[in-house]
Scaffold this active site. Sequence first.
Site, PDB file in Angstrom:
ATOM      1  N   LYS A  33       3.550  -3.002   9.491  1.00 23.46           N
ATOM      2  CA  LYS A  33       2.454  -3.532   8.666  1.00 23.46           C
ATOM      3  C   LYS A  33       2.992  -4.199   7.399  1.00 23.46           C
ATOM      4  O   LYS A  33       4.100  -3.899   6.954  1.00 23.46           O
ATOM      5  CB  LYS A  33       1.476  -2.420   8.316  1.00 23.46           C
ATOM      6  N   TYR A 238      10.237 -14.850 -23.925  1.00 22.70           N
ATOM      7  CA  TYR A 238       8.939 -14.662 -24.588  1.00 22.70           C
ATOM      8  C   TYR A 238       9.013 -13.587 -25.669  1.00 22.70           C
ATOM      9  O   TYR A 238       9.679 -12.557 -25.492  1.00 22.70           O
ATOM     10  CB  TYR A 238       7.882 -14.244 -23.565  1.00 22.70           C
TER      11      TYR A 238
HETATM   12  C1  PLP Z   1       1.928   3.268   7.036  1.00 22.08           C
HETATM   13  C2  PLP Z   1       1.595   4.248   8.063  1.00 22.08           C
HETATM   14  C3  PLP Z   1       2.596   4.964   8.739  1.00 22.08           C
HETATM   15  C4  PLP Z   1       4.057   4.874   8.387  1.00 22.08           C
HETATM   16  O1  PLP Z   1       4.338   5.700   7.295  1.00 22.08           O
HETATM   17  P1  PLP Z   1       5.850   5.884   6.779  1.00 22.08           P
HETATM   18  O2  PLP Z   1       5.714   6.901   5.709  1.00 22.08           O
HETATM   19  O3  PLP Z   1       6.273   4.573   6.234  1.00 22.08           O
HETATM   20  O4  PLP Z   1       6.643   6.312   7.941  1.00 22.08           O
HETATM   21  C5  PLP Z   1       2.222   5.794   9.779  1.00 22.08           C
HETATM   22  N1  PLP Z   1       0.925   5.944  10.117  1.00 22.08           N
HETATM   23  C6  PLP Z   1      -0.075   5.294   9.468  1.00 22.08           C
HETATM   24  C7  PLP Z   1      -1.472   5.514   9.902  1.00 22.08           C
HETATM   25  C8  PLP Z   1       0.223   4.441   8.417  1.00 22.08           C
HETATM   26  O5  PLP Z   1      -0.761   3.814   7.777  1.00 22.08           O
END
Ligand code: PLP
Length: 329
Positions: A33, A238
Amino acid sequence: MSLIKLNQKAYEFNLDQIANKTGNFDRIICVFKDNAYGHGATLLAPIAKNKGINFIAVKNEQEANELKDFFDSILILSHRPNGNENLNFIYALNDIDLIEKFKPLSRIHLKIDTNMHRNGIKFQDLDKAYDSILKYNLKLEGVFTHFSSADNIDDFYFKQKNNFKKVKEWFYKKCDEKLIFHSFNSAALFNSQIPEDEYCRVGLVQFGYGALHLKKVLSLYAHKLSQRILKAGESIGYSNAYTTLKDLNIATYDLGYGDGLFRYDAKGELRLANGKKILGKMSMDSFSCEDSGDEICVFDDASVWANFFNTIDYEILVKLHPGIKRIII
Ligand SMILES: *Cc1c(COP(=O)(O)O)cnc(C)c1O
């Protein structure tokens, strides 16, 4: 030109370590993701595929479409059902009241709320949800949950595990079809000996964070825009927030908070990978430091920035602008 370098060997090494934990590659759902946690999803996808990864999870259909040529199974985690689902993808079913909105024959993994209270169906609503899935003719292929505190392995974690066990037993009794169960994220997997479920959903550990022996995949580079000699007592950037104590050879590099970095505002010491401090406030598209040559590594370990800005590694990585050029090394 700012640049992200992705280390293929490091990524492959981490995938091997994950497969050691799960037992094999067929039990891994790589979480891709948000552009693979800011790394660059389409660059890492072929490497994961060649390693034997067949199953990934993404945020939405746009991400799924970008990666559909690489993987057999793609689970979409954050989808609002609309009747237009793609029957090749798998959708997380997050809310009992939205079951009827899915297109008939949509492939579903049912999310269970084992008490994190973020998404999913409560245990007491399982009967109702299951009937609804049958009624609306959805294809239930899997059941999963998410832990709120797998990084601490506290009482709450074990309660959630136990709740999920009950859910599994409920399904073993209720239906004959083979369902896929998954609950472990990175922390749960690396904090346990043997995962109980068919699959584990791993995000962060792929990229070298969250377990000590893993290798960082991403390093961030900036390139020199200009250079000047400042006399002792002259200021830079800045608000003139930094004033030199001695004559300094200063360079300005082409990366700033517009590229997704947190904005350093000249308070405290934030060091680049070569140990040099950022001098003065960061600008939208640049920062300054002692001249370090044409290319400078801003970080090869996001935890330096996460610690400085009091946040988590995830956030530093995921904010890296998708427009930054990325290459595999
Ligand atoms: C993001 C996510 C993961 C992965 O989590 P990590 O801590 O990066 O391994 C697993 N399951 C769901 C539902 C997520 O949203």
